[in-house]
Design an enzyme around this catalytic site. Sequence first.
Site, PDB file in Angstrom:
ATOM      1  N   GLU A 292     -60.961  18.684   8.950  1.00 40.92           N
ATOM      2  CA  GLU A 292     -60.737  17.386   8.311  1.00 40.92           C
ATOM      3  C   GLU A 292     -61.879  16.452   8.702  1.00 40.92           C
ATOM      4  O   GLU A 292     -62.075  16.137   9.881  1.00 40.92           O
ATOM      5  CB  GLU A 292     -59.390  16.802   8.749  1.00 40.92           C
ATOM      6  CG  GLU A 292     -58.968  15.589   7.946  1.00 40.92           C
ATOM      7  CD  GLU A 292     -58.618  15.899   6.497  1.00 40.92           C
ATOM      8  OE1 GLU A 292     -58.531  14.941   5.700  1.00 40.92           O
ATOM      9  OE2 GLU A 292     -58.438  17.091   6.153  1.00 40.92           O
ATOM     10  N   GLU A 323     -67.141  10.298   2.101  1.00 43.75           N
ATOM     11  CA  GLU A 323     -67.586  11.430   2.905  1.00 43.75           C
ATOM     12  C   GLU A 323     -68.285  12.478   2.039  1.00 43.75           C
ATOM     13  O   GLU A 323     -69.280  13.078   2.468  1.00 43.75           O
ATOM     14  CB  GLU A 323     -66.385  12.024   3.647  1.00 43.75           C
ATOM     15  CG  GLU A 323     -65.807  11.069   4.687  1.00 43.75           C
ATOM     16  CD  GLU A 323     -64.287  11.099   4.814  1.00 43.75           C
ATOM     17  OE1 GLU A 323     -63.729  10.134   5.366  1.00 43.75           O
ATOM     18  OE2 GLU A 323     -63.662  12.080   4.357  1.00 43.75           O
ATOM     19  N   ASP A 477     -54.882  12.180   5.695  1.00 42.96           N
ATOM     20  CA  ASP A 477     -54.343  13.240   6.544  1.00 42.96           C
ATOM     21  C   ASP A 477     -53.078  13.837   5.937  1.00 42.96           C
ATOM     22  O   ASP A 477     -52.868  15.053   5.965  1.00 42.96           O
ATOM     23  CB  ASP A 477     -54.052  12.688   7.939  1.00 42.96           C
ATOM     24  CG  ASP A 477     -55.294  12.095   8.575  1.00 42.96           C
ATOM     25  OD1 ASP A 477     -56.320  12.787   8.621  1.00 42.96           O
ATOM     26  OD2 ASP A 477     -55.249  10.928   9.022  1.00 42.96           O
TER      27      ASP A 477
END
Length: 499
Positions: A292, A323, A477
Amino acid sequence: MWKTASATALLALVVGYFYHDNPDLPEQILRYVGLPDFQSSSPSQDSVEQVIAAAWEALITLPTQQWSKVAVGVNACVDVVVSGVGLLQALAVDPGAGLDHEVLHSKEHLKEAFIYYMERGAAAERFFSDPEAFQRIARAAAEYPGAKLYVGGNAALIGQKLATYPDITVLLCGPVGPKLLEMLDEQILVPPESLQETDEYHLILEYKAGEQWGSTRAPQANRFIFSHDVSNGEMSSLETFVASLDEFQPDLVVLSGLHMMEGQGKELWEERLKEAVSAISDIRHDIPIHLELASMTDKEYMSRIMQEQVMPIVSSIGLNEQELLFLSQAGGGPHADLAAWRGVPDVGRVSDILLWVLERHGRSEPSSESDLTRIHFHTLAYHVLATVDGYWGNQAAAVMAGARVASSQACGLRSVDAGKVSLRAPLEFHSSHGEPREKLTLDPEKPVTVWRRGNVTFHLTVVLVCKEPLRTVGLGDAISAEGLVYSELKARRPIVEFA
């Protein structure tokens, strides 16, 4: 009378002409001219949000082979969630111009970085270098009216989500202090070696869509995270985590926390990253590893992770739009000249970068030594799962499950309430920004669009965005955890020895 009839007929033709490009326009025009809204006159007609939510419930099914034991590590902390604008005002700093900082050294740096990301509506995470100044800010945050304490850290949050499934046993390794241990799900196993006397605290500065501070106005709800967290910053629990796997015998490993090392400086992360790769390489080769990712700013550090260090030895990664673009910028990939996404990220550009990562740094060809075969991309309006053919199954359900949890959790609900969410993604898009580009559509009754490019298959579903989100922290998450629960590994990692 015939003039009135002709005018009405002409208006109907104009409305019909524009309806294809803007379905909301007829309602707006009819409301403006005072004519009846025939489109909404039928009480039985479902909204597109209702159709998508119902389709999710009907189509999302667990895979035949499910994970039974998942080991998660290594970043864990206590999150202090507070109004960003409110806290900065309490710290007696004035609004001004935004400016990004790779590392925060003062309250002024904090203010500038917060404004920089708030005006973009983007998530970010930074290291605060001054421990004494951080403690003062942390005390002010904890005492601020309405401040809340939650389980924090990608690993702990993913572990919490996985623990909601009674058939999954979760092992969590990370710096777990007394407060965090008290807050963790009782089903989560924590090795004694992971327990420490004090907790690590992270400050989460949230802002709402449309919230204004000075001349800065947030285009969407999001959060800015910062901390002075040495234990997580050095990934001090990594070796304990890997050592605990022999006894626990997981069938899936979830790894996070690499982004925390970036703030420690090159001299530390350069050596520690080598040690981390060595430790990760000790994990049995038949156990898939999901990595992650999180917000980073050091292109050299990201390049090391991507090209020669971590990515070749993990099977799957999860990441968001910032990201993903940073990956491309750090590695000279597609659309690296794009400074930032404008509005909803273009599906074609996202597809280009995902394909590049899997072809350049993944196992898109059998001859490749990389293990990377899966990327779970999530942004506010839609999600994409890109997988190398032959390695993963049930990915349509997995991408829908991730979108469903994003819609429900942001609203603080157990299920999706169609009245509290809205569709913000386009239902028509392209498979690539360049050529060849295929025009694609999403059917709300079957809300997954699938396309292939070479040996890579893409699954896309929209997100029903919560109109009034209660909490944005941990959504990524939860999305990755849910996607993993519904994923099935069809082919194991190849046995490759790394020096």
